[in-house]
Design an enzyme around this catalytic site. Structure first.
Site, PDB file in Angstrom:
ATOM      1  N   ALA A  69      11.571   5.666  -1.284  1.00 34.44           N
ATOM      2  CA  ALA A  69      10.383   5.117  -1.944  1.00 34.44           C
ATOM      3  C   ALA A  69       9.151   5.748  -1.302  1.00 34.44           C
ATOM      4  O   ALA A  69       9.250   6.441  -0.287  1.00 34.44           O
ATOM      5  CB  ALA A  69      10.338   3.607  -1.775  1.00 34.44           C
ATOM      6  N   LYS A  70       8.013   5.532  -1.867  1.00 30.73           N
ATOM      7  CA  LYS A  70       6.757   5.979  -1.256  1.00 30.73           C
ATOM      8  C   LYS A  70       5.625   5.211  -1.888  1.00 30.73           C
ATOM      9  O   LYS A  70       5.737   4.721  -3.020  1.00 30.73           O
ATOM     10  CB  LYS A  70       6.552   7.476  -1.508  1.00 30.73           C
ATOM     11  N   GLY A  71       4.511   5.124  -1.163  1.00 28.56           N
ATOM     12  CA  GLY A  71       3.341   4.449  -1.709  1.00 28.56           C
ATOM     13  C   GLY A  71       2.089   5.192  -1.322  1.00 28.56           C
ATOM     14  O   GLY A  71       2.105   6.057  -0.438  1.00 28.56           O
TER      15      GLY A  71
END
Ligand code: NAD
Length: 415
Positions: free
Chosen positions: A103-105
């Site tokens: 995931a990444k944000g």
């Protein structure tokens, strides 16, 4: 400008011929993200005005476990960048065989132009907005560009307030006093160096006295540089976003970092070295080059001028696929990002395990486990490289993509 998501998908296509037991459908699914969450939210600024920021949280794949990935504050953050970074996290967790998806944000913002209070309010409001999609069993953020242990505490505190009880396992990269793991701060740079030592041994290149160039002097760049210096290498150049410093005989890296931390730049007269541009820095002749800043730094445009023996990717996605092919032809060994900077996610995993079990490991325990995992992953990738006659990135992708694909096939499609 190369679109990082297109680049990430192209990297997956490159390993298709080596993963014949994976179905075409599974392969196509690997190139899509599971969840793309976009939030626009207001933040009260110091001057009393209200500014709307755009934030992202992308889950690429969670077939192997809850998803994991950093949070980036930068003006160039956009959906495709976050999608690419999320995808790379899936392969990275699989390469080191920890039970996570990717995931990444990110928040599109210029943190350098904001006060600490503004950054705190932005972080807390963003946490409130993305709270439905994060959590210790769902998706666990960590630091990335321009975010740090303090940012993680703000997220942890806000999330805990929403839940009504303390949830330390919702983020990793926290300060040690707040449930962080010993060794997490240094883990990525330490991992870059551990992989560098193994790669140098493979190349029969002594690290003692080797010349090292580092792009970026944030968490990853500065710690990588200090680790190599501790092994007797000469750090001949390092830079920040504005300029670099160069000394053929080696910089005093502790002094350089003291100046950077004090003055916010690398132009202090106390530093014994010449000021150079970031372009010049990447093209310096050296034994080891460590890009540790942004993606898309070694491209078709400058790859012919790259003059290192070993390229250690501290940053995510610093080399384009076209540049990769040229580096392979030039005989430059590349330790790819999903291996070279995997020390961070590995110790993040240790932190999460300690939080969930309410355990505290000693620093020795952390370092020994990290060393074992990175050593094993390097060897597995080297074996695949030799077996298939491919470069290290393709070998790492065969391992990482193959593991995620296998998990997806085992789980099947519901219902
Ligand atoms: P950071 O914010 O601590 O440091 C970033 C550094 O890059 C700074 O020194 C900055 O001045 C420099 N920089 C920014 N723009 C630049 C430019 N155009 N040219 C040259 N230098 C520039 O960030 P970080 O945590 O060290 O992350 C750096 C890279 O490593 C990112 O690609 C990140 O995704 C990756 N990474 C970080 C971790 C981690 O644990 N922090 C883990 C894995 C990968």
């Amino acid at each position: 400008m190369i679109n990082p998501y297109e680049m990430a998908k192209e990297q997956v296509d490159i390993v298709r011929p080596y993963l014949r037991d994976i179905s075409d459908d599974t392969f196509e699914a690997l190139k899509t993200t599971k969840l793309e969450y976009i939030v626009n939210f207001p933040v009260r600024m110091d001057d009393g005005s209200t500014k709307v920021f755009r934030g992202y949280r992308v889950r690429h794949n969670d077939a192997r476990g809850p998803s994991k990935g950093g949070l980036r504050f930068h003006p160039s953050v956009d959906l495709d960048e976050v999608k690419a970074l999320a995808m790379w996290m899936s392969w990275k967790a699989a390469v080191v065989n920890i039970p996570y998806g990717g995931a990444k944000g990110g928040i599109q913002c210029d943190p350098k132009a904001m006060s600490q209070g503004e950054i705190e309010r932005m972080t807390r409001r963003y946490t409130n907005e993305i709270a439905p999609v994060i959590g210790p069993e769902k998706d666990i953020p960590a630091p990335d560009m321009n975010t740090n242990p303090q940012t993680m505490v703000w997220i942890m505190d806000t999330y805990s307030m929403l839940k009504g009880y303390s949830v330390p396992g919702v983020v990793t990269g926290k300060p040690v006093e707040m449930g962080g793991s010993l060794g997490r701060m240094e883990a990525t740079g330490r991992g870059v160096c551990l992989i560098g030592l193994q790669a140098a041994a493979f190349l029969n290149m002594p690290v003692e006295g080797a010349s090292v160039v580092v792009q970026g002097c944030g968490n990853v760049g500065s710690i990588s540089a200090k680790q190599f210096a501790a092994h007797g290498a000469k750090i001949i150049a390092i830079c920040d976003s504005m300029c670099g410093v160069y000394n053929r005989n080696g910089l005093d890296i502790d002094m350089v970092m003291d100046c950077k931390n004090r003055d916010g730049c690398l132009t202090s007269s106390k530093i014994e070295g010449d000021v150079i541009t970031n372009k010049e820095l990447l093209e310096l002749e050296c034994d080891i080059l460590i890009p540790a800043a942004l993606e898309n730094q070694i491209t078709e445009e400058n790859v012919n001028n790259i003059r290192c023996k070993l390229l250690l990717e501290g940053a995510n996605g610093p080399t384009t696929p076209e540049a990769d092919r040229v580096l392979f032809d030039k005989g430059i060994m590349v330790a790819p990002d999903i291996l070279a900077n995997a020390g961070g996610v590995t110790v993040s995993y240790f932190e999460w395990v300690q939080n969930l079990q309410e355990l505290l490991w000693s620093e020795d325990e952390v370092q020994t486990r990290l060393g074992n995992i990175l050593h094993r992953s390097f060897q597995q990738i080297l074996d695949l490289k030799v077996t298939h006659g491919v470069n290290m990135r393709t070998a790492a992708y065969i391992l990482g993509v193959g593991r995620v694909a296998k998990a997806m096939q085992l789980r099947g499609v519901w219902p």
